[in-house]
Design a protein around this motif. Structure first.
Motif, PDB file in Angstrom:
ATOM      1  N   LYS A  20       0.852  -1.194   0.000  1.00 48.18           N
ATOM      2  CA  LYS A  20       0.000   0.000   0.000  1.00 48.18           C
ATOM      3  C   LYS A  20       0.883   1.237   0.000  1.00 48.18           C
ATOM      4  O   LYS A  20       2.001   1.221   0.508  1.00 48.18           O
ATOM      5  CB  LYS A  20      -0.884   0.049   1.253  1.00 48.18           C
ATOM      6  N   ASP A  54      -4.245  10.979   0.625  1.00 48.27           N
ATOM      7  CA  ASP A  54      -4.542  10.234   1.854  1.00 48.27           C
ATOM      8  C   ASP A  54      -4.480  11.093   3.102  1.00 48.27           C
ATOM      9  O   ASP A  54      -4.785  10.617   4.187  1.00 48.27           O
ATOM     10  CB  ASP A  54      -3.550   9.066   1.987  1.00 48.27           C
ATOM     11  N   ILE A  70      -3.086   1.885  10.125  1.00 53.44           N
ATOM     12  CA  ILE A  70      -3.663   0.975   9.137  1.00 53.44           C
ATOM     13  C   ILE A  70      -4.045  -0.328   9.820  1.00 53.44           C
ATOM     14  O   ILE A  70      -3.499  -0.680  10.874  1.00 53.44           O
ATOM     15  CB  ILE A  70      -2.698   0.714   7.951  1.00 53.44           C
ATOM     16  N   ASN A  75      -5.338  -1.304   5.144  1.00 53.72           N
ATOM     17  CA  ASN A  75      -6.349  -0.270   4.897  1.00 53.72           C
ATOM     18  C   ASN A  75      -6.226   0.840   5.935  1.00 53.72           C
ATOM     19  O   ASN A  75      -6.099   0.571   7.139  1.00 53.72           O
ATOM     20  CB  ASN A  75      -7.755  -0.873   4.965  1.00 53.72           C
ATOM     21  N   LYS A  76      -6.264   2.089   5.481  1.00 52.28           N
ATOM     22  CA  LYS A  76      -6.110   3.225   6.385  1.00 52.28           C
ATOM     23  C   LYS A  76      -7.324   3.332   7.308  1.00 52.28           C
ATOM     24  O   LYS A  76      -8.462   3.307   6.862  1.00 52.28           O
ATOM     25  CB  LYS A  76      -5.938   4.532   5.598  1.00 52.28           C
TER      26      LYS A  76
END
Length: 135
Positions: A20, A54, A70, A75-76
């Motif tokens: 990511k 982001d 995360i 995933n944030k």
């Protein structure tokens, strides 16, 4: 942007499970990562991006501490920035006994509500993401 946080998770044999990237249009540099008890990770470094990509908060100066949480799949969950009017660079992050995180780095921002000297400063981020600063 030109530089982003880049996180790669590999298995015990070195096979990539996922990767990511997190950042905006400016230079975003990850200097530290911490594994969390919930299986997620805390990424800490500095960012020259504004509230874009982001990043959810506007920049306070040239560069800010930027912390990204995360989950175990990359995933944030949330992101936060801390800093003053100039350059603030986070070099490390450690967990505290009360479930908070201690961020440490350096600043050239001088005396502002968010930084208290032009030397090193320490920020304690509570698990609820409030701010306590020690100097």
């Amino acid at each position: 942007g030109g530089k982003d946080y880049w996180v790669v998770k590999v298995d015990a044999s070195g096979n990539k499970l996922w990767d990511k990237r997190f950042g905006g249009s400016g230079a975003d540099v990850c200097n530290a990562a911490l594994i969390l008890s919930d299986g997620g990770f805390l990424l800490a470094g500095h960012s020259a991006s504004g509230a874009e990509g982001d990043r959810t908060e506007a920049s306070r100066g040239d560069e800010d501490f930027w912390v990204v949480k995360i989950d175990a799949n990359g995933n944030k969950i949330w992101d936060k920035r801390f800093g003053g009017g100039n350059i603030d660079v986070c070099h490390s992050v450690v967990p505290t006994l009360d479930g908070s995180y201690l961020l440490a780095g350096h600043s050239t921002s001088g005396m502002t509500p968010w930084t208290f000297s032009n030397k090193g400063f320490t920020v304690l981020v509570e698990s609820c993401v409030s701010l306590i600063i020690f100097f």
